[in-house]
Design a protein around this motif. Structure first.
Motif, short mmCIF file in Angstrom:
data_model
loop_
_atom_site.label_atom_id
_atom_site.label_comp_id
_atom_site.label_asym_id
_atom_site.label_seq_id
_atom_site.Cartn_x
_atom_site.Cartn_y
_atom_site.Cartn_z
N SER A 296 8.96 -51.72 -32.92
CA SER A 296 7.90 -52.54 -32.33
C SER A 296 6.90 -51.69 -31.58
N ASN A 297 6.12 -50.95 -32.35
CA ASN A 297 5.02 -50.14 -31.80
C ASN A 297 3.89 -51.06 -31.35
N PRO A 298 2.84 -50.52 -30.74
CA PRO A 298 1.82 -51.42 -30.17
C PRO A 298 1.21 -52.45 -31.13
N PRO A 299 0.80 -52.07 -32.36
CA PRO A 299 0.25 -53.13 -33.22
C PRO A 299 1.29 -54.19 -33.58
N TYR A 300 2.51 -53.73 -33.87
CA TYR A 300 3.56 -54.70 -34.18
C TYR A 300 3.76 -55.64 -33.00
N ALA A 301 3.79 -55.04 -31.81
CA ALA A 301 4.04 -55.83 -30.60
C ALA A 301 2.90 -56.82 -30.36
N ALA A 302 1.65 -56.36 -30.52
CA ALA A 302 0.50 -57.24 -30.30
C ALA A 302 0.60 -58.47 -31.21
N ARG A 303 0.96 -58.22 -32.45
CA ARG A 303 1.09 -59.30 -33.42
C ARG A 303 2.25 -60.22 -33.05
N ALA A 304 3.34 -59.63 -32.58
CA ALA A 304 4.52 -60.43 -32.21
C ALA A 304 4.21 -61.35 -31.03
N TYR A 305 3.60 -60.78 -29.99
CA TYR A 305 3.23 -61.62 -28.84
C TYR A 305 2.31 -62.74 -29.29
N TRP B 57 -0.10 -72.98 -19.97
CA TRP B 57 0.53 -71.65 -20.04
C TRP B 57 0.44 -71.12 -21.48
N ALA B 58 0.80 -72.00 -22.43
CA ALA B 58 0.81 -71.57 -23.83
C ALA B 58 -0.60 -71.22 -24.31
N ARG B 59 -1.57 -72.01 -23.89
CA ARG B 59 -2.95 -71.72 -24.28
C ARG B 59 -3.40 -70.38 -23.72
N ASN B 60 -3.07 -70.13 -22.44
CA ASN B 60 -3.49 -68.88 -21.83
C ASN B 60 -2.92 -67.67 -22.58
N TYR B 61 -1.63 -67.74 -22.86
CA TYR B 61 -1.01 -66.64 -23.61
C TYR B 61 -1.58 -66.54 -25.03
N ALA B 62 -1.86 -67.71 -25.64
CA ALA B 62 -2.39 -67.69 -27.01
C ALA B 62 -3.75 -67.01 -27.04
N LEU B 63 -4.59 -67.31 -26.05
CA LEU B 63 -5.91 -66.68 -26.00
C LEU B 63 -5.77 -65.17 -25.73
N LEU B 64 -4.94 -64.83 -24.75
CA LEU B 64 -4.73 -63.43 -24.43
C LEU B 64 -4.18 -62.66 -25.63
N ASN B 65 -3.16 -63.23 -26.26
CA ASN B 65 -2.48 -62.47 -27.31
C ASN B 65 -3.21 -62.49 -28.65
N SER B 66 -4.02 -63.52 -28.89
CA SER B 66 -4.85 -63.43 -30.09
C SER B 66 -5.90 -62.34 -29.88
N ALA B 67 -6.41 -62.23 -28.65
CA ALA B 67 -7.37 -61.15 -28.36
C ALA B 67 -6.70 -59.79 -28.53
N LEU B 68 -5.45 -59.67 -28.06
CA LEU B 68 -4.75 -58.38 -28.16
C LEU B 68 -4.43 -58.02 -29.61
N MET B 69 -4.02 -59.01 -30.40
CA MET B 69 -3.73 -58.72 -31.80
C MET B 69 -5.01 -58.33 -32.54
N ASP B 70 -6.07 -59.06 -32.29
CA ASP B 70 -7.33 -58.74 -32.97
C ASP B 70 -7.89 -57.40 -32.47
N ALA B 71 -7.65 -57.10 -31.20
CA ALA B 71 -8.05 -55.77 -30.69
C ALA B 71 -7.30 -54.69 -31.45
N ALA B 72 -6.01 -54.93 -31.70
CA ALA B 72 -5.22 -53.96 -32.46
C ALA B 72 -5.80 -53.79 -33.86
N ILE B 73 -6.19 -54.89 -34.47
CA ILE B 73 -6.71 -54.83 -35.84
C ILE B 73 -8.01 -54.01 -35.88
N VAL B 74 -8.94 -54.34 -34.98
CA VAL B 74 -10.23 -53.64 -34.99
C VAL B 74 -10.04 -52.17 -34.60
N CYS B 75 -9.16 -51.94 -33.64
CA CYS B 75 -8.91 -50.58 -33.19
C CYS B 75 -8.29 -49.75 -34.32
#
Lengths: 311, 513
Positions: free
Chosen positions: B142-151, B392-410
């Motif tokens: 579970s490296n950073p991209p895997y983790a971002a996607r998992a969250y 709570w779920a919405r907040n995490y969903a917004l945060l983690n979709s941003a993190l996963m997409d950040a991983a993709i673009v990065c």
């Protein structure tokens, strides 16, 4: 020429007062005492290195480290308050370097330690002598050095309370010393707010496992010095294993067993000046490097307070 | 003298015995979730993946006057009284909030599995296999991209399932059991939130299904927690069995739709293959640049070379290229030389404060990764907000979709340019933390941190300036540690901010404001 001499004198001075001491190998573990009102100033230089290490019980090397070597210069003071009561203080300066890979070495002053060594029993039975010692000690990081970058770090950053019992038996010039110590280690605060051991811990505070330290040494000893072989074991009570290919961590269960040779000799012509050396190797371990090393040191003993020249 | 010494040894021994080594964790004293509002319009919020139910997942609830419901109440009365110490402990754990606890569980599993595989005898590396998760190397790494996607998938599954749950809660409007039987002993704060289906069972079921996919080797642990979470609702007198059964079915069904999405998002082929890796390198050489090489020994294949092709959550795949960072300074440019020297200076003259910053943000091997760190930071703020479970779920969903997409673009940017690390260009640079096994440009830490700080600044506006400062520090930590050039960090922040802004756009139009 004069300049040259000056430089040598300066260098000796620097070696004597800023070089290491090593710490452990010094005398809180042995069966010797400094005489009353005598002060021993010791400077030591030690080197050790390892190429193989243990992740738990799995022994491996790592081409991203190569050989990891540690140099230690230490200054130690040992003062005889009474003939059966000594106090000691030690401060090492250390540096680490890896021969391969990208990881940066670290350097700096490590832990300052203080010991009180007490000899409650000294009995003679003909040519046999038996002494018992009790040692209490405390060590604490001398500064806020980096502990969260193992294996390049110079220490564990823990404050340690130390208790030790030692028995020394001597027949003619042959002696044997057995010693057991307990290290109670305080929690360490790391720079991170969470870490994983065998489970996730959401805190920067690390619970450090206590450890035991055991020595057996035997050899020849007279008034001029000694020559001995020793076996040294450190066993950590608790802690966790490094997982395969994970990074090491300060609260790992670090065990090691070493064997070595050690000697000390005080000059006949200048009895207050002594030389000290040892060489050792790790024969078994867990979550540590399989280190081999040596130590060299100079001791100088003086009366303190200084006595009249009359005497 | 002897007496004094004996006394002091005794004193020392007492000191030893009295030393308390217990570590108090930052999440140890979380109070009961007691939301200021239950967000009863949550059923109208915009889901990420699953917009509607199909089939008969669960029956309509029986009326509270029915004998069946009365039986359930009777049973609940027994279950919620005479609690064992273990049951009380489980209640204390879960009552802080189920979405929050599953986020913590995910962080733990990410940290547990974030270890690169050890090489084989022939100096090649084995790849973890989802088909055979238990044998070494255990799946996943579970490296950073895997983790971002998992969250992200965990958060999305919970969020989409809760939207559905809220819809049915308000539709059926079944009161909580303690509203109909006032003699029930209740161990959690009472609320007016309708109880059918149970939100905790929804979260339990959704989390179980998605985490089975992401961390299959930990299935026993995941099942145990999912089961415990449902039982906690019985022990605390908060739900009857039928509330739980319906919630569990709903949560699992929604999560299975998310699993389908995850299985076809491109992750399966994101590792690339030797031909692709070779082409990336030759393309870079053809551009006249020095290609990145693995600095590990033995050389390790690049981490997830095609993660940039994974399907994003906040925007269309075609937009990834337009979000890609501008080209880095050429390897031979004066700017690159200047930046290399700057990194050398940082590492040679590292202050303890800079080392602290490096360590704090390292989030390397054996940790919950930078996305996990930002989840932890976010959690510390969300906990103060007294949010409903769905928020709570919405907040995490917004945060983690941003993190996963950040991983993709990065990752797209990293492998598009294949830029070298500072210590590749100048071997005198020795790093103060481990060098990651992928190209330098742009910095992952910077991209993640700017994306997270941006969306968190929207969700917790009073902390926006703090988040921005933290993101800058996280970004700088990679220069201080010798891991990244200044350009990597600066452009990482720029790119992450763009992704974070897209998450804000979504947040402004998802019906939750």
């Amino acid at each position: 020429m004069k300049k040259y001499l000056e430089r040598i004198v300066k260098l000796c001075f620097i070696m004597l007062f800023t070089l290491p001491i090593v710490a452990k190998a010094q005398t809180e573990q042995d069966g010797l005492m400094m005489g009353e009102k005598r002060l021993c100033i010791a400077g030591t230089y030690a080197y050790n290195s390892w190429e193989n290490y243990w992740e738990g019980e799995f022994k491996r090397n790592n081409a991203n480290i190569g050989v990891l070597s540690t140099r230690t210069a230490a200054l130690m003071l040992n003062y005889g308050l009474r003939k059966n009561l000594n106090i000691m203080a030690t401060l090492p300066y250390m540096s680490t370097v890896a021969s391969q890979g990208t990881l940066s070495g670290l350097k700096g002053f490590q832990d300052v330690s203080f010991f009180v060594k007490w000899r409650p029993v000294k009995k003679q039975f003909g040519k046999q002598f038996l002494s018992l010692f009790a040692v209490a000690g405390y060590s604490t990081p001398s500064n806020n050095y980096n502990v969260d970058f193992m294996p390049m770090t110079i220490g564990m950053g823990s404050r340690v309370l130390n208790g030790r019992l030692t028995a020394d038996y001597k027949f003619n010039k042959i002696f044997a010393t057995i010693s057991a110590g307990y290290m109670h280690r305080g929690n360490v605060s790391i720079d991170r707010s969470a870490y994983y051991t065998d489970h996730q811990i959401n805190s920067s505070s690390v619970r450090m496992p206590d450890a035991g330290s055991f020595q057996f040494r035997t050899g020849y000893r007279n008034t001029r010095g000694f020559a001995e072989v020793f076996v040294d074991n450190m066993t950590t009570f608790g802690g966790f294993d490094i997982r395969k290919n994970d990074m090491p961590f300060i609260s790992n269960r670090m065990n090691s067993s070493k064997i070595g040779l050690e000697g000390k000799y005080y000059l006949k012509s200048l009895p207050s000046l002594g030389f000290h050396a040892n060489v050792w190797n790790t024969i078994a371990g867990r979550n540590v490097g399989q280190a081999a090393g040596f130590l060299t040191g100079i001791d100088y003993i003086l009366d303190f307070p200084f006595k009249n020249s009359k005497k | 003298m002897k007496k004094n010494l004996t006394l002091s040894i005794f004193g020392l021994a007492m000191l030893v015995l009295s030393c308390n080594k217990d570590v108090v964790e930052s999440n140890a004293d979380y109070q009961s979730l007691n939301p200021a509002t239950q967000d009863l319009n949550g059923g109208t919020w915009k889901p990420f993946i699953v917009a509607s139910l199909s089939g008969n997942l669960f029956p309509d609830p029986l009326p509270i006057s029915s004998s069946s419901y009365q039986e359930e109440l009777k049973e609940l009365k027994v279950l919620s009284s005479n609690l064992s110490a273990e049951q009380k402990k489980a209640i204390d754990y879960w009552k802080a909030g189920s979405v929050l606890r599953w986020n913590e569980i995910m962080r733990e599993l990410v940290a547990k599995h974030n270890i690169p595989p050890y090489q084989k005898e022939d100096n090649t590396y084995p790849a973890p296999s989802a088909a055979n998760p238990f044998s070494y190397p255990v799946f996943p790494f579970s490296n950073p991209p895997y983790a971002a996607r998992a969250y992200a998938y965990l958060s999305l599954a919970q969020y989409d399932a809760l939207i559905m749950a809220w819809k049915y809660k308000t539709l059926h409007n079944r009161p909580a059991p303690y509203k109909t039987d006032l003699t029930l002993s209740v161990s959690v704060p009472k609320t007016d939130l309708p109880s059918y289906p149970s939100e905790d069972a929804v979260i339990s079921g959704a989390s179980l299904e998605i985490m089975k996919l992401l961390f299959p080797a930990d299935i026993e642990y995941i099942k145990k927690m999912a089961e415990q979470e449902k039982n906690y609702r019985l022990w605390s007198g908060a739900n009857v069995q039928s509330d739980l059964a319906a919630g569990d079915s709903l949560g699992r069904w929604v999560a299975r739709q998310v699993v389908q999405r995850a299985k076809t998002d491109g992750m399966a082929t994101a590792g690339g293959n030797p031909a692709i890796w070779a082409k990336l390198e030759s393309d870079c050489i053809a551009r006249g640049e020095t290609p990145w090489i693995s600095l590990e020994s033995p050389k390790r294949p690049p981490m997830l070379a095609l993660f940039g092709k994974v399907k994003p959550l906040l925007f269309a795949q075609a937009e990834v290229a337009s979000l890609r960072a501008i080209p880095p300074p050429p390897t031979n440019s004066d700017q690159m030389r200047t930046e290399t020297n700057e990194v050398l200076k940082f590492t040679q003259n590292a202050t303890r404060e800079n080392m602290r910053i490096v360590n704090f943000w390292a989030d390397g091997v054996g940790t919950y990764t930078p996305p996990g760190h930002w989840n932890a930071i976010a959690t510390n703020e969300f906990i103060k907000g007294q949010f409903s479970e769905i928020r709570w779920a919405r907040n995490y969903a917004l945060l983690n979709s941003a993190l996963m997409d950040a991983a993709i673009v990065c990752w797209d940017t990293k492998y598009f340019y294949l830029n070298a690390r500072p210590c590749q260009l100048d071997p005198n640079i020795k790093t103060l933390t481990g060098v990651p096994n992928f190209p330098a440009y742009i910095s992952g830490h910077s991209t993640f941190s700017a994306a997270a700080a941006t969306i968190l600044g929207h969700l917790v506006p009073q902390k926006a300036a703090d988040f921005t400062a933290m993101a800058l520090e996280a970004s700088n930590s990679r220069m201080f540690g010798g891991i990244h050039f200044r350009s990597d960090c600066q452009q990482g922040l720029v790119t992450g901010k763009k992704v974070g802004d897209l998450a804000i756009s979504r947040a402004q139009t998802d019906g939750a404001n």
